[in-house]
Design an enzyme around this catalytic site. Structure first.
Site, PDB file in Angstrom:
ATOM      1  N   GLY A  99      51.535  48.054  44.071  1.00 27.00           N
ATOM      2  CA  GLY A  99      51.624  49.081  43.049  1.00 27.00           C
ATOM      3  C   GLY A  99      50.691  50.253  43.206  1.00 27.00           C
ATOM      4  N   THR A 100      49.933  50.306  44.310  1.00 28.60           N
ATOM      5  CA  THR A 100      48.976  51.400  44.492  1.00 28.60           C
ATOM      6  C   THR A 100      49.608  52.653  45.097  1.00 28.60           C
ATOM      7  OG1 THR A 100      48.315  50.312  46.564  1.00 28.60           O
ATOM      8  CG2 THR A 100      46.925  49.958  44.629  1.00 28.60           C
ATOM      9  N   ASP A 157      40.271  30.246  27.912  1.00 27.68           N
ATOM     10  CA  ASP A 157      38.892  30.736  28.030  1.00 27.68           C
ATOM     11  C   ASP A 157      38.062  29.797  28.897  1.00 27.68           C
ATOM     12  OD1 ASP A 157      39.489  32.847  26.351  1.00 27.68           O
ATOM     13  OD2 ASP A 157      38.964  31.723  24.550  1.00 27.68           O
ATOM     14  N   LYS A 198      51.790  52.792  48.154  1.00 23.53           N
ATOM     15  CA  LYS A 198      51.910  52.846  49.621  1.00 23.53           C
ATOM     16  C   LYS A 198      53.249  53.457  50.037  1.00 23.53           C
ATOM     17  CE  LYS A 198      51.164  48.400  49.872  1.00 23.53           C
ATOM     18  NZ  LYS A 198      50.791  48.128  48.471  1.00 23.53           N
ATOM     19  N   PRO A 204      46.516  46.789  47.278  1.00 25.60           N
ATOM     20  CA  PRO A 204      47.180  45.886  46.321  1.00 25.60           C
ATOM     21  C   PRO A 204      48.566  46.396  45.963  1.00 25.60           C
ATOM     22  CG  PRO A 204      44.938  46.448  45.609  1.00 25.60           C
ATOM     23  CD  PRO A 204      45.274  47.353  46.746  1.00 25.60           C
ATOM     24  N   HIS A 259      34.574  35.808  19.510  1.00 27.69           N
ATOM     25  CA  HIS A 259      34.530  36.597  20.749  1.00 27.69           C
ATOM     26  C   HIS A 259      33.888  37.957  20.490  1.00 27.69           C
ATOM     27  CE1 HIS A 259      36.688  33.938  23.417  1.00 27.69           C
ATOM     28  NE2 HIS A 259      37.783  33.929  22.669  1.00 27.69           N
ATOM     29  N   GLU A 273      38.797  34.754  17.246  1.00 23.16           N
ATOM     30  CA  GLU A 273      38.711  36.112  17.785  1.00 23.16           C
ATOM     31  C   GLU A 273      37.463  36.835  17.271  1.00 23.16           C
ATOM     32  OE1 GLU A 273      40.569  36.926  20.157  1.00 23.16           O
ATOM     33  OE2 GLU A 273      41.917  35.203  19.952  1.00 23.16           O
TER      34      GLU A 273
END
Length: 631
Positions: free
Chosen positions: A216-217, A511, A219, A214, A439, A436
């Site tokens: 940002g890993t 949601d 490379k 992916p 949730h 909230e």
């Protein structure tokens, strides 16, 4: 020391350009002097007007300078005119009816100037200079084309940047969280340092290493680390830099790049974002003559043409390995594929330690806690997180980075910056607080849900509030009960609105979108429907040229489609009913947490759990949910 500098300035493109500009200025000045001269330009008369004025006796004197005429009027004013070069002044005036009497010495005084050497030279310069300018410009362009800074004819040259390995800026010590990939690439480093060790055993070293993962890993960072460890030249170029608007330029740049690599072997050639040029052939807009495909064909030939003793290793990075051409992935080209996945908790902690070098952290900072609070973050996210924390500390005029800044940075990366200036009414604030709180209560009441880490009604990004639930440990597999628990928790906000206000708002739109998508994935991709069984429904189609999913092919009947819709609806509706039931049983906690949010705006995990641990009145003989400790 000074003379080479002067020579450099004289031979520089800036000096040659200044010389050309100076030549143009001189030519323009000569032409202005040649055609205008220094004579006053009060007025210019047409020749027929001159003839009429002579007949009327208005002309006192005519000065003839070859074809140019300077006229002096009897009233003292001056004018200019011009005669034809093929006839004399008297003949041309005679054709317009001017008799010799009009031109007698008593009427008009004629004065003929002798041509000077300066006029002759000026005439020659006027005609010769433009020709010299054209010749000079041609010579200038040819010399530019032969020079090292040629831009007009350098399209086919490779634009790769070469870094020598004398002073490495990145080594394996600067890379963390990818131990398996680092171990795979350590063999590449060993081959570049001691190739005889492998060649003596008849081993064939991989010619190409493809880094996949992916964005940002790390490379590109890992490729630089390999070059730094091996201490060899490192050529880097982006896949998009091969292709230009001119046909054949990409293939020419590939050839030039590999020729440079052979001259500097042993070395590493790194192609970043290779999917820009390595996509599957036959899918381009130009068919088989597409410039991108010609570039790929040349790349394939060059990679397969390397000998084992050239000591040149090709590395490439991509986050779309599914769109690469199969010929690029066969043995002999990119025979080794290294996968860089998202780091786990220990990997994130190691990455944070690397990015924490040189930054003053306070004694209350625990990077293990930060790593635990950032599931799914890649190396680039963690680097951005530490940088955001440092910026926040500087904004608050602090000398060290404390845990508060790191926590704030985590929330900024996840949900966006705070929008404290956003004004809402008391009624909307109450709705957001109950949303909230709904949730949080539902997530805390279901054992399979992740522990509630923080609840806030402070607006961040596009959200009016947020509830953060973080896992205790990293997961690879997700069970059906966990997915159903997450769906129920996501519906807790909508259920709280209906339960408390007997109305619903648009605040749960995101949601609902996530819930519907997750439920459909459970039914069609994961085989988690009892009616449909362990089967996958629908084949995803991707347009390779665009590299994205554009449609889903339906390989099932309309009756199956109705069952899919029914199962998705059943999952969502049953989860919603479950959320309503939980909130009804824990209505006291819901009211208490919502009221606290209205007053304090934010609740951390410890404060939230203390509010939840109160006596719950049983309604209608029902049994409240048995809470499971998540400490």
């Amino acid at each position: 020391m000074n003379r080479p500098k002067r020579d450099l300035q004289q031979n520089s493109p800036m000096g040659r350009s200044s010389l050309v500009v100076l030549m143009l200025i001189v030519i323009v000045a000569v032409l202005i002097i040649r055609f205008n001269g220094s004579m006053p330009q009060d007025s210019r008369l047409y020749f027929n007007e001159l003839a009429d004025l002579i007949k009327q006796g208005e002309i006192a004197k005519i000065i003839v300078d070859e074809n140019e005429l300077e006229i002096v009027m009897r009233d003292g004013s001056n004018a200019l005119s011009r005669k034809e070069s093929s006839t004399t002044l008297v003949e041309q005036l005679g054709n317009l009816g001017v008799s010799p009497d009009h031109l007698s010495a008593d009427n008009v005084q004629l004065e003929i100037k002798e041509p000077s050497d300066w006029n002759t030279v000026l005439s020659l310069i006027t005609y010769i200079l433009p020709a010299l300018l054209v010749v000079g410009l041609m010579v200038f362009m040819l010399r530019q084309a032969q020079g090292s800074n040629n831009q007009a004819l350098s399209f086919g040259k490779s634009r790769a940047r070469m870094f020598t390995g004398d002073q490495p800026t990145v080594t394996f010590e600067d890379v963390a969280g990818v131990e398996e990939a680092q171990e795979e690439l350590s063999e590449v480093v060993e081959f570049l340092k001691e190739p005889e060790k492998f060649i003596s055993l008849g081993a064939r070293i991989p010619k190409g290493v493809l880094l996949m993962g992916p964005p940002g890993t790390g490379k590109t960072l890992l490729a630089k680390a390999v070059s730094g460890e091996a201490g060899v030249p490192f050529f880097t170029i982006s896949g998009s830099e091969f292709v230009e608007m001119f046909v054949g330029v990409g293939a020419s740049r590939v050839r030039d790049l590999f020729e440079q690599a052979k001259r500097h072997s042993p070395c590493i050639v790194f192609v970043d974002e290779i999917d820009a040029v390595g996509r599957q052939r036959g899918a381009g807009l130009g068919g088989s003559h597409d410039e991108r495909e010609q570039t790929l064909n040349q790349l394939l030939v060059e990679m397969d043409g390397f000998d084992t003793d050239t000591n040149v290793i090709i590395m490439a990075a991509t986050n779309r390995p599914d769109v690469l051409d199969p010929a690029l992935l066969r043995p002999g080209r990119f025979d080794r594929r290294v996968i860089l996945d998202r780091p786990d908790m220990r990997g994130r902690e190691a990455i944070l330690k690397i990015h924490a070098r040189g930054k003053p952290f306070g004694p209350d900072v625990d990077l293990a806690v930060v790593a635990k609070a950032t599931p799914g973050f890649v190396g680039a996210d963690l680097e951005n997180l530490v940088n955001e924390a440092a910026i926040l500390a500087a904004r608050r005029d602090k000398k060290i980075i404390e845990a508060d800044e790191l926590q704030e940075a985590v929330e900024r990366v996840i949900a966006g910056p705070e929008r404290k200036s956003r004004l809402i009414t008391d009624e909307e604030k109450k709705i957001v607080a109950y949303h909230e709180a709904g949730h949080a209560v539902v997530m805390h009441a279901i054992p399979e849900c992740d522990p509630v880490h923080k609840v806030s009604i402070i607006s961040r990004g596009m959200a009016g509030g947020f509830t953060i639930a973080l896992p205790e440990e990293d997961r690879i597999l997700i069970s059906r009960n966990k997915l159903l628990a997450d769906i129920t928790g996501s519906l807790g906000g909508r259920a709280a609105e209906e339960l408390v206000f007997n109305d619903i708002t648009s605040g749960a739109s995101h949601d609902l979108e996530q819930v519907t998508k997750k439920a459909r994935t459970m039914v069609t991709r994961m085989g988690m429907s009892k009616k449909l069984g362990p089967m996958v429904y629908g084949q995803k189609e991707e347009l390779v040229f665009l590299g994205r999913e554009i449609s889903e092919q339906r390989d099932y009947s309309e009756s199956i489609a109705e069952i899919i819709d029914s199962e998705v609806r059943q999952i969502v509706e049953s989860s919603y009913e479950r959320a309503l039931e939980i909130l009804s049983n824990y209505r006291v906690q819901l009211d208490l947490i919502a009221q606290t949010l209205i007053e304090q705006e934010t609740l951390e995990r410890k404060a939230f759990e203390e509010l939840f641990d109160i006596e719950v009145p049983v309604k209608n003989g029902g049994t409240p949910y048995q809470l499971t400790s998540k400490n």
